[in-house]
Design a protein around this motif. Structure first.
Motif, PDB file in Angstrom:
ATOM      1  N   VAL A 143      23.559  44.306  13.591  1.00  0.00           N
ATOM      2  CA  VAL A 143      24.090  45.624  13.949  1.00  0.00           C
ATOM      3  C   VAL A 143      23.029  46.698  13.727  1.00  0.00           C
ATOM      4  O   VAL A 143      22.820  47.577  14.572  1.00  0.00           O
ATOM      5  CB  VAL A 143      25.364  45.936  13.145  1.00  0.00           C
ATOM      6  CG1 VAL A 143      25.783  47.392  13.346  1.00  0.00           C
ATOM      7  CG2 VAL A 143      26.498  45.001  13.552  1.00  0.00           C
ATOM      8  N   THR A 161      29.150  51.379   6.905  1.00  0.00           N
ATOM      9  CA  THR A 161      29.589  50.242   7.705  1.00  0.00           C
ATOM     10  C   THR A 161      30.401  49.290   6.845  1.00  0.00           C
ATOM     11  O   THR A 161      29.854  48.503   6.071  1.00  0.00           O
ATOM     12  CB  THR A 161      28.387  49.484   8.304  1.00  0.00           C
ATOM     13  OG1 THR A 161      27.524  50.422   8.944  1.00  0.00           O
ATOM     14  CG2 THR A 161      28.864  48.441   9.308  1.00  0.00           C
ATOM     15  N   SER A 194      33.992  46.719   7.391  1.00  0.00           N
ATOM     16  CA  SER A 194      34.290  45.588   8.270  1.00  0.00           C
ATOM     17  C   SER A 194      35.806  45.459   8.374  1.00  0.00           C
ATOM     18  O   SER A 194      36.537  45.868   7.468  1.00  0.00           O
ATOM     19  CB  SER A 194      33.703  44.299   7.680  1.00  0.00           C
ATOM     20  OG  SER A 194      34.215  43.152   8.338  1.00  0.00           O
ATOM     21  N   PRO A 207      33.568  47.452  11.984  1.00  0.00           N
ATOM     22  CA  PRO A 207      33.355  46.589  13.154  1.00  0.00           C
ATOM     23  C   PRO A 207      34.180  45.313  13.058  1.00  0.00           C
ATOM     24  O   PRO A 207      34.450  44.806  11.962  1.00  0.00           O
ATOM     25  CB  PRO A 207      31.851  46.272  13.088  1.00  0.00           C
ATOM     26  CG  PRO A 207      31.264  47.342  12.231  1.00  0.00           C
ATOM     27  CD  PRO A 207      32.323  47.696  11.241  1.00  0.00           C
ATOM     28  N   SER A 208      34.585  44.796  14.235  1.00  0.00           N
ATOM     29  CA  SER A 208      35.292  43.517  14.265  1.00  0.00           C
ATOM     30  C   SER A 208      34.261  42.394  14.352  1.00  0.00           C
ATOM     31  O   SER A 208      33.566  42.115  13.373  1.00  0.00           O
ATOM     32  CB  SER A 208      36.311  43.495  15.395  1.00  0.00           C
ATOM     33  OG  SER A 208      35.700  43.701  16.662  1.00  0.00           O
ATOM     34  N   PRO A 268      30.978  41.483  16.384  1.00  0.00           N
ATOM     35  CA  PRO A 268      29.999  41.889  17.392  1.00  0.00           C
ATOM     36  C   PRO A 268      29.352  40.681  18.089  1.00  0.00           C
ATOM     37  O   PRO A 268      29.154  39.625  17.479  1.00  0.00           O
ATOM     38  CB  PRO A 268      28.954  42.672  16.595  1.00  0.00           C
ATOM     39  CG  PRO A 268      29.568  42.926  15.253  1.00  0.00           C
ATOM     40  CD  PRO A 268      30.521  41.809  15.026  1.00  0.00           C
ATOM     41  N   VAL A 326      27.833  44.400  20.658  1.00  0.00           N
ATOM     42  CA  VAL A 326      27.137  45.007  19.521  1.00  0.00           C
ATOM     43  C   VAL A 326      26.576  46.384  19.875  1.00  0.00           C
ATOM     44  O   VAL A 326      26.467  47.261  19.014  1.00  0.00           O
ATOM     45  CB  VAL A 326      26.029  44.067  19.001  1.00  0.00           C
ATOM     46  CG1 VAL A 326      24.873  43.966  19.995  1.00  0.00           C
ATOM     47  CG2 VAL A 326      25.522  44.522  17.630  1.00  0.00           C
ATOM     48  N   VAL A 360      29.216  48.772  19.147  1.00  0.00           N
ATOM     49  CA  VAL A 360      29.292  48.994  17.704  1.00  0.00           C
ATOM     50  C   VAL A 360      28.245  50.027  17.279  1.00  0.00           C
ATOM     51  O   VAL A 360      28.523  50.920  16.474  1.00  0.00           O
ATOM     52  CB  VAL A 360      29.103  47.675  16.933  1.00  0.00           C
ATOM     53  CG1 VAL A 360      29.007  47.924  15.429  1.00  0.00           C
ATOM     54  CG2 VAL A 360      30.266  46.724  17.227  1.00  0.00           C
ATOM     55  N   HIS A 367      28.888  53.848  15.596  1.00  0.00           N
ATOM     56  CA  HIS A 367      28.275  54.483  14.422  1.00  0.00           C
ATOM     57  C   HIS A 367      27.818  55.907  14.745  1.00  0.00           C
ATOM     58  O   HIS A 367      28.070  56.839  13.960  1.00  0.00           O
ATOM     59  CB  HIS A 367      27.069  53.664  13.949  1.00  0.00           C
ATOM     60  CG  HIS A 367      27.422  52.440  13.166  1.00  0.00           C
ATOM     61  ND1 HIS A 367      28.000  51.323  13.738  1.00  0.00           N
ATOM     62  CD2 HIS A 367      27.276  52.149  11.846  1.00  0.00           C
ATOM     63  CE1 HIS A 367      28.188  50.411  12.791  1.00  0.00           C
ATOM     64  NE2 HIS A 367      27.761  50.890  11.643  1.00  0.00           N
ATOM     65  N   LEU A 384      35.937  49.380  14.985  1.00  0.00           N
ATOM     66  CA  LEU A 384      35.059  49.294  16.155  1.00  0.00           C
ATOM     67  C   LEU A 384      35.251  47.918  16.767  1.00  0.00           C
ATOM     68  O   LEU A 384      34.640  46.942  16.336  1.00  0.00           O
ATOM     69  CB  LEU A 384      33.592  49.511  15.750  1.00  0.00           C
ATOM     70  CG  LEU A 384      33.297  50.803  14.968  1.00  0.00           C
ATOM     71  CD1 LEU A 384      31.801  50.900  14.685  1.00  0.00           C
ATOM     72  CD2 LEU A 384      33.795  52.042  15.721  1.00  0.00           C
ATOM     73  N   GLY A 385      36.141  47.831  17.742  1.00  0.00           N
ATOM     74  CA  GLY A 385      36.460  46.552  18.355  1.00  0.00           C
ATOM     75  C   GLY A 385      36.732  46.703  19.833  1.00  0.00           C
ATOM     76  O   GLY A 385      36.616  47.787  20.407  1.00  0.00           O
TER      77      GLY A 385
END
Length: 328
Positions: free
Chosen positions: A12, A110, A112, A166-167, A169, A205, A208, A212, A227-228
């Motif tokens: 990421v 970040t 998760s 994030p889910s 990436p 990604v 993602v 950010h 973030l998915g």
């Protein structure tokens, strides 16, 4: 603006550093002295050698306007409990304290979806749900929960910190690779004859990375944003890979107790004889139920892009074939 980025050598982080440079940011990137720098080679950045727990990190952050704390230790091995706590929890505490001391205006942490858990209602999980920490499977997920709490506490004390979750990436620069990247690699190398009935939320990604930057620009301090993109079963993902590559997807699933048994033997018995375990127990335990998420909040409030997963997989396949796989 000048951004300080931790974790820029990773999957990421490498995509985020490239996006920041494209958008006109100056970038300082923190990297351990023994880190692989392949993902940052050739980029016009200032590389800072150091560790998340360095006591003088604030000095390295001087002159930066914002922080992206992307770095984390990822491991599903139960033996890595102490390292996960040191890197993810104490490291996050130190990095955010350093940003405050350095006068950085806004930080993006970040986290998760692993820190959120899975809504038992059966509906895709949103930011509103939080699993009790003791029900999060494995030391990694629990370490990400406690690390996120460090960001929440910093925000409650007045520091400007936005949290992104994030889910799963997919895309280029997955250098290690991640578990999902490893699925793609094993598929390309025809080392995936069967699969387990499970599912994940997948996201490009690059989306993602945009998430950010959008969180920096539009996010609310103390809030978190998933973030998915698309929820897919593992079988659906493998079928997509088959369409992209022309290779046959595995047609047969196996019950989860088979890899779970192999993982238990690997991790609890064979390691005592010096054998490197091949499957982590916690990784198999996680796959026992689909891990589906809802990114509506990030789409609505941040404008999170939703690149089709087919494109993300194609980008991942192209990158792996060029960088990690010896093709015939």
């Amino acid at each position: 603006m000048k951004a300080f980025v931790t974790g820029g050598t990773g999957f990421v982080g490498a995509n985020l550093v490239r996006l920041l440079l494209q958008q006109g940011y100056e970038v300082k990137a923190l990297a351990r002295s023994n880190a692989r720098l392949d993902n940052l080679n050739g980029l016009e950045i200032e590389l800072i050698s150091g560790d998340l727990n360095d006591p003088d990190l604030a000095r390295s952050m001087q002159g930066c306007d914002c922080l992206f704390h992307v770095a984390a230790h990822y491991s599903l091995w139960q033996r890595d409990r102490d390292l996960l706590y040191q890197s993810n929890v104490l490291g996050t505490r130190n990095v955010l304290a350093a940003a405050k001391a350095a006068g950085i205006g806004r930080s993006v942490y970040t986290s998760s979806v692993a820190a959120i858990g899975i809504d038992p209602s059966g509906q895709p999980t949103t930011e509103q749900y939080q699993s009790p920490v003791e029900k999060l499977i494995g030391e990694y997920k629990q370490s990400k929960y406690w690390a996120e709490q460090e960001a929440v506490k910093a925000a409650q004390l007045g520091q400007d910190v936005v949290i992104v979750n994030p889910s799963t990436p997919i895309g280029a620069y997955d250098i290690k690779p991640t578990p999902t990247g490893d699925i793609v690699v094993r598929f390309l190398e025809r080392r995936m004859p069967t699969y387990v009935e499970t599912g994940l939320n997948f996201v490009h990604v690059q989306d993602v990375a945009w998430g950010h930057l959008l969180a920096l620009q539009k996010g609310k301090s103390g809030e978190r944003y998933i973030l998915g993109n698309q929820n897919l079963s593992l079988k659906q993902l493998l079928d997509e890979l088959s369409q992209i590559t022309g290779l046959s997807a595995p047609a047969r699933s196996i019950p989860v107790w088979i890899p779970l048994s192999v993982a238990w033997i690997d991790e609890t018995i064979l390691t005592k004889f010096g054998k490197k375990p091949s499957i982590p127990v916690d990784g198999v335990r996680m796959s026992k139920q689909p891990m589906y998420y809802d990114a509506s909040k990030a789409i609505r409030e941040l404008g999170l892009p939703q690149t089709p997963i087919h494109i993300a997989l194609k980008d991942a396949v192209d990158w792996f074939q060029e960088n990690l796989i010896q093709t015939e």
